[in-house]
Design a protein around this motif. Structure first.
Motif, PDB file in Angstrom:
ATOM      1  N   LEU A  84       0.829  -1.208   0.000  1.00  0.00           N
ATOM      2  CA  LEU A  84       0.000   0.000   0.000  1.00  0.00           C
ATOM      3  C   LEU A  84       0.863   1.257   0.000  1.00  0.00           C
ATOM      4  O   LEU A  84       0.606   2.206  -0.762  1.00  0.00           O
ATOM      5  CB  LEU A  84      -0.917  -0.009   1.227  1.00  0.00           C
ATOM      6  N   ASP A  85       1.880   1.265   0.837  1.00  0.00           N
ATOM      7  CA  ASP A  85       2.762   2.429   0.912  1.00  0.00           C
ATOM      8  C   ASP A  85       3.525   2.625  -0.392  1.00  0.00           C
ATOM      9  O   ASP A  85       3.717   3.756  -0.851  1.00  0.00           O
ATOM     10  CB  ASP A  85       3.739   2.252   2.078  1.00  0.00           C
ATOM     11  N   THR A  86       3.934   1.521  -1.023  1.00  0.00           N
ATOM     12  CA  THR A  86       4.667   1.603  -2.296  1.00  0.00           C
ATOM     13  C   THR A  86       3.790   2.175  -3.403  1.00  0.00           C
ATOM     14  O   THR A  86       4.227   3.041  -4.175  1.00  0.00           O
ATOM     15  CB  THR A  86       5.179   0.210  -2.699  1.00  0.00           C
ATOM     16  N   LEU A  87       2.550   1.700  -3.492  1.00  0.00           N
ATOM     17  CA  LEU A  87       1.642   2.196  -4.528  1.00  0.00           C
ATOM     18  C   LEU A  87       1.382   3.691  -4.371  1.00  0.00           C
ATOM     19  O   LEU A  87       1.483   4.457  -5.347  1.00  0.00           O
ATOM     20  CB  LEU A  87       0.322   1.425  -4.470  1.00  0.00           C
TER      21      LEU A  87
ATOM     22  N   SER B  94      -4.285   6.218   5.326  1.00  0.00           N
ATOM     23  CA  SER B  94      -3.195   6.981   5.934  1.00  0.00           C
ATOM     24  C   SER B  94      -1.966   7.054   5.031  1.00  0.00           C
ATOM     25  O   SER B  94      -1.110   7.913   5.223  1.00  0.00           O
ATOM     26  CB  SER B  94      -2.806   6.369   7.284  1.00  0.00           C
ATOM     27  N   CYS B  95      -1.857   6.143   4.062  1.00  0.00           N
ATOM     28  CA  CYS B  95      -0.748   6.201   3.105  1.00  0.00           C
ATOM     29  C   CYS B  95      -0.947   7.290   2.056  1.00  0.00           C
ATOM     30  O   CYS B  95      -0.001   7.645   1.342  1.00  0.00           O
ATOM     31  CB  CYS B  95      -0.597   4.861   2.386  1.00  0.00           C
ATOM     32  N   GLY B  96      -2.164   7.787   1.943  1.00  0.00           N
ATOM     33  CA  GLY B  96      -2.426   8.838   0.969  1.00  0.00           C
ATOM     34  C   GLY B  96      -3.545   8.541   0.000  1.00  0.00           C
ATOM     35  O   GLY B  96      -3.823   9.358  -0.884  1.00  0.00           O
ATOM     36  N   PHE B  97      -4.210   7.399   0.135  1.00  0.00           N
ATOM     37  CA  PHE B  97      -5.366   7.120  -0.719  1.00  0.00           C
ATOM     38  C   PHE B  97      -6.567   7.909  -0.197  1.00  0.00           C
ATOM     39  O   PHE B  97      -6.821   7.958   1.008  1.00  0.00           O
ATOM     40  CB  PHE B  97      -5.685   5.628  -0.735  1.00  0.00           C
TER      41      PHE B  97
ATOM     42  N   PRO C  20       0.523  11.640   4.348  1.00  0.00           N
ATOM     43  CA  PRO C  20       0.925  10.230   4.434  1.00  0.00           C
ATOM     44  C   PRO C  20       1.745   9.923   5.686  1.00  0.00           C
ATOM     45  O   PRO C  20       2.583  10.714   6.121  1.00  0.00           O
ATOM     46  CB  PRO C  20       1.780  10.032   3.172  1.00  0.00           C
ATOM     47  N   VAL C  21       1.457   8.772   6.265  1.00  0.00           N
ATOM     48  CA  VAL C  21       2.257   8.234   7.363  1.00  0.00           C
ATOM     49  C   VAL C  21       2.647   6.811   6.991  1.00  0.00           C
ATOM     50  O   VAL C  21       2.001   6.164   6.165  1.00  0.00           O
ATOM     51  CB  VAL C  21       1.489   8.234   8.702  1.00  0.00           C
ATOM     52  N   LEU C  22       3.712   6.324   7.595  1.00  0.00           N
ATOM     53  CA  LEU C  22       4.227   4.998   7.265  1.00  0.00           C
ATOM     54  C   LEU C  22       3.541   3.947   8.124  1.00  0.00           C
ATOM     55  O   LEU C  22       3.604   4.004   9.353  1.00  0.00           O
ATOM     56  CB  LEU C  22       5.741   4.950   7.492  1.00  0.00           C
ATOM     57  N   PRO C  23       2.857   2.960   7.512  1.00  0.00           N
ATOM     58  CA  PRO C  23       2.170   1.926   8.298  1.00  0.00           C
ATOM     59  C   PRO C  23       3.123   0.817   8.745  1.00  0.00           C
ATOM     60  O   PRO C  23       3.374  -0.138   8.018  1.00  0.00           O
ATOM     61  CB  PRO C  23       1.113   1.394   7.317  1.00  0.00           C
ATOM     62  N   ILE C  24       3.639   0.948   9.947  1.00  0.00           N
ATOM     63  CA  ILE C  24       4.576  -0.040  10.490  1.00  0.00           C
ATOM     64  C   ILE C  24       4.064  -0.494  11.852  1.00  0.00           C
ATOM     65  O   ILE C  24       3.599   0.312  12.652  1.00  0.00           O
ATOM     66  CB  ILE C  24       5.992   0.556  10.627  1.00  0.00           C
ATOM     67  N   GLY C  25       4.167  -1.783  12.096  1.00  0.00           N
ATOM     68  CA  GLY C  25       3.786  -2.324  13.395  1.00  0.00           C
ATOM     69  C   GLY C  25       2.676  -3.333  13.267  1.00  0.00           C
ATOM     70  O   GLY C  25       2.367  -3.839  12.189  1.00  0.00           O
TER      71      GLY C  25
END
Length: 655
Positions: free
Chosen positions: A334-337, A398-401, A459-464
């Motif tokens: 998702l973050d890559t797209l 949250s990634c920007g979509f 955008p924020v990075l979805p980690i965890g």
């Protein structure tokens, strides 16, 4: 490692923005060819021979793989930018989307864990003789066939397969390890003249097989029968369906890889504690019955699990997590797209989540014969639509979509996507997620074009973990913070305590599976950390005073990350030493109730209730009715005692 992306416009049928693809993906992009699979095949061969190539065509992947084989090199990678981007009414603006798809196509997705399932071809065919005998005759040269005849039709003289009669009472297992129980079991007696006879029927016969072909026409033997590997069924009144299932059965011989779809961490499971019920979401939603109760946690039979992913989406603690691929891979895709789309000049993309069967075919047909997908709608293929839960939806936002649409398949169970969509929209604060239940390819573009998408979040990075990603995404989508009301059944929320009813017995603390409830060893306090609460309901179930209620909500304040006091009282001071212990109101209430009891008529007995543990033991020991007291200990015998007895004229004691 940098790769070369080979692109073509498929005989001029699409517009390919090579510059945007290069900017978004950071890779070298070839010039735009006209037909890499035809007149430009020589250029494709040279690039493939050089290595590190991605061909932007999925349709003709077989041709390019054959080309690589002839050249003696590894096959290139493939990504589809035509059906998913180029063939569209907005194809001229699809450059950023093409860049996103190419960048995602270069990610290394870990292969799922798998176990070997061995099927030796032992097949049990169940049904009326008229149907099953013909099927058995066709399969007996390929499989080791046994017929369980459910009627009394005369069996054939063909002895290439075994025939028994009876009723299939129960079946368990999956491909390679079915266990069955047969009532009214009667075995064919092959000897004698005339028609075959059968032994006397008996109940409780047990057997095993690798493949189970059900031609009874009755109710399925398993829940979600289409998901049970090795179990085939057809209506005996439909010869074409019977023949199709028989052909499938003939192919189920050998060693097969069974993916291990989910991971289970029993220590995190909030199913039960001390035989008190709590969370059962996975048990209630599993369509195949692969999940069972196993004491304080659940157990998953990987041979029965069909990988729908609903349990992972609903699990509040993360004890069950999807692993084919892991949820971290979903977040990374998702973050890559979204990141590549922005790098290539795009602004606010939308996400279309679909499966590899129904959804992918809908997109292909809409692209070839209809309007195709809008330029800002990026397709996201997953094998588990039910497993794409609220955490994944919120991660995408949250990634920007700007929005997320989930294209349901006819075989997708609706309960979990509907619940997770409602939860995601509540947390996002708007209707950012939709479920599309469509079967007509022409209806898909109509649902996606001319939609006013909201602006995307920063955008924020979805980690965890899924819970951590949900909280981070919620704060990004609702930067004003506060408390968000959630629908019933949400895995986030608060514990509400009726302080007038609570006696601070702390039974809820001892059983809380997540540690959200705690105590203070120095004074009577009930502490609560809201971020850790799973809303499993165990505390409310076991509270003897019925003083606990649950409130589904998501508290974005920092205070939710630390312990807060739900209830506290003044401790009682020991009447002997003054040490603090217990709860003052509770000790006083107990003393008041026991004051008129016959066993506490003595003031000293009632006073012991008001003592700490140490003083109470001391008081009991020194009391007149000391429960620890024994008889007077005899004096130890010595050598002098023995000698004195020998000298005395009286009778001797034998020792």
């Amino acid at each position: 490692m940098a790769k070369t992306v080979m692109v073509c416009d498929c005989l001029g049928s699409q517009t390919v923005d090579a510059e945007a693809i290069g900017a978004g993906s950071g890779q070298q992009v070839s010039r735009v060819y006209r037909a890499l699979c035809q007149q430009d095949a020589e250029a494709a061969a040279k690039a493939i021979a050089a290595g590190d190539v991605i061909v932007a065509c999925q349709q003709e992947s077989a041709f390019f793989e054959m080309l690589a084989e002839e050249l003696g090199v590894d096959a290139p990678g493939f990504v589809d930018i035509r059906d998913r981007a180029g063939w569209s009414d907005e194809g001229a603006k699809a450059g950023p989307k093409m860049a996103a798809l190419v960048t995602e196509g270069m990610l290394n997705v870990p292969a799922p864990r798998a176990v070997d399932v061995v099927s030796e071809g032992t097949c049990l065919i169940v049904g009326p003789g008229e149907v099953v005998f013909a099927v058995a005759a066709d399969l007996c040269e390929t499989l080791a066939v046994t017929v369980l005849q459910t009627d009394t039709a005369e069996p054939p003289a063909d002895r290439r397969f075994d025939v028994v009669r009876g009723r299939l009472n129960r079946a368990q297992g999956a491909l390679g390890r079915f266990d069955v129980r047969i009532d009214g079991f009667a075995q064919l007696i092959p000897g004698g003249r005339g028609g075959f006879g059968f032994s006397a029927p008996r109940d409780g016969a047990k057997s095993a097989c690798d493949i189970l072909l059900d031609l009874t026409g009755d109710r399925p033997l398993f829940p979600a029968p289409e998901k049970r590997e090795g179990y085939l069924r057809a209506d005996p009144r439909q010869p074409a369906a019977v023949a199709a299932e028989a052909a499938k059965a003939a192919q189920l011989v050998g060693t097969f890889e069974k993916p291990l779809y989910v991971r289970l961490e029993p220590s995190l499971c909030a199913h039960s504690r001390a035989e008190q019920p709590a969370c059962s979401k996975c048990l209630d939603i599993c369509p195949t019955g692969a999940i069972t109760s196993a004491g304080d946690h659940v157990a998953i039979d990987p041979m029965i699990c069909a990988g729908c992913g609903a349990c992972s989406a609903l699990c509040p603690s993360g004890a069950i997590s999807y692993d084919a691929p892991p949820v971290a891979t979903i977040f990374r895709r998702l973050d890559t797209l979204a990141g590549a789309y922005r790098k290539a000049g795009g602004a606010t993309p939308r996400l279309l989540v679909h499966d590899s069967g129904h959804g992918a075919e809908m997109i292909r047909l809409a692209a070839r014969f209809g309007r195709g997908l809008p330029a800002d709608v990026i397709p996201f293929e997953t094998d588990t639509l039910a497993g794409f839960g609220h955490a994944e939806m919120l991660a995408a936002l949250s990634c920007g979509f700007a929005a997320v649409d989930v294209l349901l398949s006819p075989r997708t169970e609706r309960d979990t996507p509907a619940h997770e969509t409602a939860l995601a929209n509540a947390i996002a604060g708007r209707d950012a997620v939709r479920l599309l239940d469509l079967a007509d390819p022409e209806a898909l573009p109509e649902a996606l074009y001319d939609v006013d998408a909201a602006s995307a979040a920063d955008p924020v990075l979805p980690i965890g973990t899924r819970r951590q990603v949900t909280r981070v995404a919620a704060k990004a989508l609702q930067p004003q913070g506060g408390v968000i009301d959630l629908p019933a059944g949400a895995p986030y929320g608060a514990v509400l305590v009726d302080t007038d009813a609570c006696t601070l017995c702390l039974s809820c603390v001892s059983l809380c599976p997540s540690g959200a409830l705690g105590d203070n060893p120095d004074k009577p306090q009930l502490l609560f950390q809201e971020d850790a609460c799973l809303q499993c309901g165990l505390c409310a179930n076991i509270c003897p005073e019925q003083a606990i209620a649950l409130e589904p909500r998501l508290n974005l304040a920092d205070s939710a990350l630390s312990q807060q006091v739900l209830n506290e009282e003044e401790p009682f001071a020991c009447v002997e030493c003054g040490a603090l212990f217990g709860v003052k109101s509770t000790i006083e209430k107990i003393s008041e109730k026991l004051a008129g009891h016959s066993m506490f008529a003595n003031p000293d007995a009632l006073r012991m209730v008001q003592m700490c543990d140490n003083c109470r033991i001391q008081a009991q020991y020194h009391s007149e009715n000391n429960p620890f007291a024994g008889g007077e200990r005899p004096r130890p015998r010595t050598t002098d005692d023995y000698l004195a007895e020998r000298k005395s004229p009286g009778p001797r004691r034998d020792h």
